[in-house]
Write an enzyme that holds these catalytic residues in place. Structure first.
Site, short mmCIF file in Angstrom:
data_model
loop_
_atom_site.label_atom_id
_atom_site.label_comp_id
_atom_site.label_asym_id
_atom_site.label_seq_id
_atom_site.Cartn_x
_atom_site.Cartn_y
_atom_site.Cartn_z
N CYS A 74 -37.55 49.21 12.39
CA CYS A 74 -36.51 48.25 12.78
C CYS A 74 -36.43 48.12 14.31
O CYS A 74 -36.05 49.07 14.99
CB CYS A 74 -35.18 48.73 12.20
SG CYS A 74 -33.73 47.93 12.86
N CYS A 77 -33.02 48.77 15.81
CA CYS A 77 -32.76 50.22 15.78
C CYS A 77 -33.43 50.90 16.97
O CYS A 77 -32.83 51.77 17.61
CB CYS A 77 -33.28 50.84 14.48
SG CYS A 77 -32.50 50.22 12.99
#
Length: 150
Positions: A74, A77
């Protein structure tokens, strides 16, 4: 260019400008060229099971606990990870943890995490707030609100 990442480099994708490599204890991970590791310092502890989370929530007592549910693949993230580390270094009265949703799907399921990054705040073992998305301002606001430091 490859010398910086040569120890664990598996492949390079010039179109997306990422390196895919193995990092000690992490496994395969894709990062933009020249970017920092997902978590450089260990101010945020990795949790792998419901039991580990329950134990740490109990140990935290009345302190605020922030759990960062993330995935290695991600991009948001990866982008917020250094910010989370900075927050962990700035708030001694808050316990910071992280959960890789791909490795700890049981924990993600228990708390209904379907999108990452997803931050859940606990106080006295109860969920008091959630932030979905990579926004430092919202994280800081939630920390200040639940630690009484508005």
């Amino acid at each position: 260019m490859h010398s910086v990442f040569s120890i664990g480099l598996i492949a390079t994708d010039p179109i997306f400008k990422i390196h895919v490599f193995k990092q000690k204890g992490v496994g395969e991970l894709a990062r933009p060229f020249g970017s920092a590791p997902l978590f450089q310092e260990e101010r945020v502890e990795e949790l792998k099971s419901i039991q580990e989370l329950d134990t740490n929530l109990k140990k935290a007592g009345k302190k605020l606990v922030m759990v960062d549910f993330y995935a290695e693949w991600c991009r948001p993230c990866r982008n917020i990870a250094p910010e989370v580390e900075e927050l962990a270094g700035s708030f001694d009265n808050v316990c910071f943890y992280r959960v890789d949703v791909d490795k700890s799907s049981e924990l993600a399921s228990k708390y209904g995490v379907s999108k990452v990054p997803h931050f859940i705040f606990f106080k006295e073992k109860e969920v008091v707030s959630e932030v979905v998305g990579a926004t430092r301002n919202k994280l800081t606001k939630a920390i200040l609100e639940h630690t009484g430091q508005k």
